[in-house]
Design a protein around this motif. Structure first.
Motif, PDB file in Angstrom:
ATOM      1  N   ALA A  56      -2.807 -22.704  31.302  1.00 43.01           N
ATOM      2  CA  ALA A  56      -4.153 -22.776  30.722  1.00 43.01           C
ATOM      3  C   ALA A  56      -4.661 -24.209  30.633  1.00 43.01           C
ATOM      4  N   GLY A  57      -3.762 -25.177  30.810  1.00 41.81           N
ATOM      5  CA  GLY A  57      -4.166 -26.576  30.722  1.00 41.81           C
ATOM      6  C   GLY A  57      -4.370 -27.058  29.302  1.00 41.81           C
ATOM      7  N   ILE A  58      -3.651 -26.444  28.351  1.00 41.21           N
ATOM      8  CA  ILE A  58      -3.765 -26.835  26.942  1.00 41.21           C
ATOM      9  C   ILE A  58      -2.579 -27.724  26.574  1.00 41.21           C
ATOM     10  N   PRO A  59      -2.806 -28.983  26.238  1.00 45.51           N
ATOM     11  CA  PRO A  59      -1.706 -29.857  25.823  1.00 45.51           C
ATOM     12  C   PRO A  59      -1.053 -29.340  24.543  1.00 45.51           C
ATOM     13  N   TYR A  60       0.271 -29.462  24.454  1.00 42.05           N
ATOM     14  CA  TYR A  60       0.992 -28.962  23.289  1.00 42.05           C
ATOM     15  C   TYR A  60       2.161 -29.876  22.972  1.00 42.05           C
ATOM     16  N   THR A  61       2.637 -29.788  21.748  1.00 39.14           N
ATOM     17  CA  THR A  61       3.846 -30.486  21.331  1.00 39.14           C
ATOM     18  C   THR A  61       4.474 -29.711  20.185  1.00 39.14           C
ATOM     19  N   GLY A  62       5.789 -29.915  19.970  1.00 43.80           N
ATOM     20  CA  GLY A  62       6.455 -29.276  18.840  1.00 43.80           C
ATOM     21  C   GLY A  62       7.532 -28.280  19.200  1.00 43.80           C
TER      22      GLY A  62
ATOM     23  N   SER B 111      -0.400 -27.688  18.231  1.00 48.32           N
ATOM     24  CA  SER B 111       0.985 -27.805  17.784  1.00 48.32           C
ATOM     25  C   SER B 111       1.627 -26.431  17.904  1.00 48.32           C
ATOM     26  N   ILE B 112       2.859 -26.398  18.397  1.00 49.31           N
ATOM     27  CA  ILE B 112       3.625 -25.147  18.383  1.00 49.31           C
ATOM     28  C   ILE B 112       4.924 -25.344  17.591  1.00 49.31           C
ATOM     29  N   ALA B 113       4.920 -26.347  16.720  1.00 47.17           N
ATOM     30  CA  ALA B 113       6.057 -26.573  15.821  1.00 47.17           C
ATOM     31  C   ALA B 113       5.845 -25.719  14.580  1.00 47.17           C
ATOM     32  N   ASN B 114       6.308 -24.485  14.625  1.00 46.49           N
ATOM     33  CA  ASN B 114       6.119 -23.574  13.497  1.00 46.49           C
ATOM     34  C   ASN B 114       7.176 -22.472  13.527  1.00 46.49           C
ATOM     35  N   ASN B 115       7.117 -21.582  12.550  1.00 51.44           N
ATOM     36  CA  ASN B 115       8.140 -20.551  12.392  1.00 51.44           C
ATOM     37  C   ASN B 115       7.779 -19.226  13.072  1.00 51.44           C
ATOM     38  N   HIS B 116       6.884 -19.276  14.076  1.00 57.39           N
ATOM     39  CA  HIS B 116       6.552 -18.054  14.821  1.00 57.39           C
ATOM     40  C   HIS B 116       6.611 -18.224  16.335  1.00 57.39           C
TER      41      HIS B 116
ATOM     42  N   ALA C 226       5.395 -36.547  22.923  1.00 56.80           N
ATOM     43  CA  ALA C 226       4.049 -36.741  22.394  1.00 56.80           C
ATOM     44  C   ALA C 226       3.000 -36.271  23.392  1.00 56.80           C
ATOM     45  N   VAL C 227       1.884 -35.832  22.855  1.00 57.11           N
ATOM     46  CA  VAL C 227       0.682 -35.572  23.635  1.00 57.11           C
ATOM     47  C   VAL C 227      -0.233 -36.775  23.456  1.00 57.11           C
ATOM     48  N   PHE C 228      -0.848 -37.219  24.536  1.00 53.93           N
ATOM     49  CA  PHE C 228      -1.799 -38.324  24.459  1.00 53.93           C
ATOM     50  C   PHE C 228      -3.168 -37.839  24.926  1.00 53.93           C
ATOM     51  N   LEU C 229      -4.149 -37.992  24.054  1.00 58.39           N
ATOM     52  CA  LEU C 229      -5.510 -37.551  24.329  1.00 58.39           C
ATOM     53  C   LEU C 229      -6.421 -38.770  24.418  1.00 58.39           C
ATOM     54  N   LYS C 230      -7.402 -38.705  25.302  1.00 59.68           N
ATOM     55  CA  LYS C 230      -8.321 -39.821  25.509  1.00 59.68           C
ATOM     56  C   LYS C 230      -9.725 -39.437  25.047  1.00 59.68           C
ATOM     57  N   THR C 231     -10.375 -40.347  24.351  1.00 59.71           N
ATOM     58  CA  THR C 231     -11.776 -40.147  23.995  1.00 59.71           C
ATOM     59  C   THR C 231     -12.420 -41.486  23.668  1.00 59.71           C
TER      60      THR C 231
END
Length: 260
Positions: free
Chosen positions: A164-170, A140-145, A181-186
């Motif tokens: 870097a191939g890192i999924p993010y949202t926010g 998540s990058i939904a923050n105050n920094h 939205a980010v969608f992850l599979k497992t």
């Protein structure tokens, strides 16, 4: 840093959300509980109904709070070796099927800040590989920094995470991008992930339809958040919603937070 609250919203709670007339509480906010109560009870796993428990293998999900990979973190990596910052926790993160953290920093070496010294966070893009090695699957990058170094810093952050191939949202180039939205599979499951931030130092940090910024969460924007949750839940088996909120240095949720 603000308290980091993670809410699990199971798909069966939202599939029945067909009513477009969103009810409101006395405060004027729509109620997720009222809007999304299931019409029927979910199936119960019992010895008489073993098929439910064996259709799909269970998965593990690890949810973490604030992560900052700035100068002190980088210095420790140089002194003690790559991965030192996650040495004690990476075994747990890697053992989990999915691990998500709040990346509480801009990833940039550019831009300027309005914040006083010591309160503006940034890190180099090279530190992101440590997150991957530690077993982190999304942030998540939904923050105050994340917006500490303005548009340049935010754009660099988005680019660095993409590279870097890192999924993010926010956060994003506009509100639609920030609230995507980010969608992850497992193990045959699709896990959705959304993130919103309640607190920002300046309103200009809030993403709009045409300007970059953070996906913010306020009383006025509660209906929008509820709509995004309802829409996204239809696309996944389980949905994780991260709300970055709260009063700093306190340990009790406000009346509004409890109500939400």
């Amino acid at each position: 840093m603000k308290k980091f609250l993670l809410l699990f919203l199971l798909l069966f709670l939202v599939l029945s959300c067909e009513n477009t007339n969103v009810p409101f509480l006395e405060t004027g906010m729509p109620s997720l509980e009222q809007e999304c109560l299931p019409k029927t009870a979910p199936p119960v796993i019992t010895p008489d109904n073993p098929k439910l428990s064996t259709e799909r293998e269970p998965f593990t999900l690890t949810l973490c709070g604030d992560v900052f990979t700035g100068a002190e973190f980088a210095a420790a990596e140089v002194s003690y070796g790559k991965g030192y910052g996650f040495l004690q926790v990476s075994p747990y993160l890697r053992a989990s099927d999915l691990s998500i953290v709040n990346l509480e920093t801009a990833i940039t070496e550019r831009g300027s800040t309005k914040k006083r010294a010591g309160y503006a966070f940034r890190a180099k893009a090279s530190t992101l590989s440590v997150l991957i090695d530690a077993g982190i699957d999304a942030v998540s990058i939904a923050n105050n920094h994340v917006y500490d170094f303005g548009d340049e810093g935010l754009m660099d952050t988005l680019d660095a995470l993409e590279q870097a191939g890192i999924p993010y949202t926010g956060a994003g180039i506009n509100l639609e991008d920030a609230a995507k939205a980010v969608f992850l599979k497992t193990k045959g499951y699709t896990i959705g992930f959304l993130a919103f931030d309640q607190y920002i130092p300046w309103e200009a940090w809030s993403a709009t339809e045409s300007t970059p910024g953070v996906a913010t969460f306020t009383r006025e924007k509660y209906a929008y958040l509820l709509r995004r949750v309802t829409e996204t839940a239809k696309e996944c088996d389980y949905l994780v919603v991260s709300l970055h909120w709260g009063t700093e240095y306190t340990y009790k949720a406000s009346a509004w937070e409890q109500e939400v």
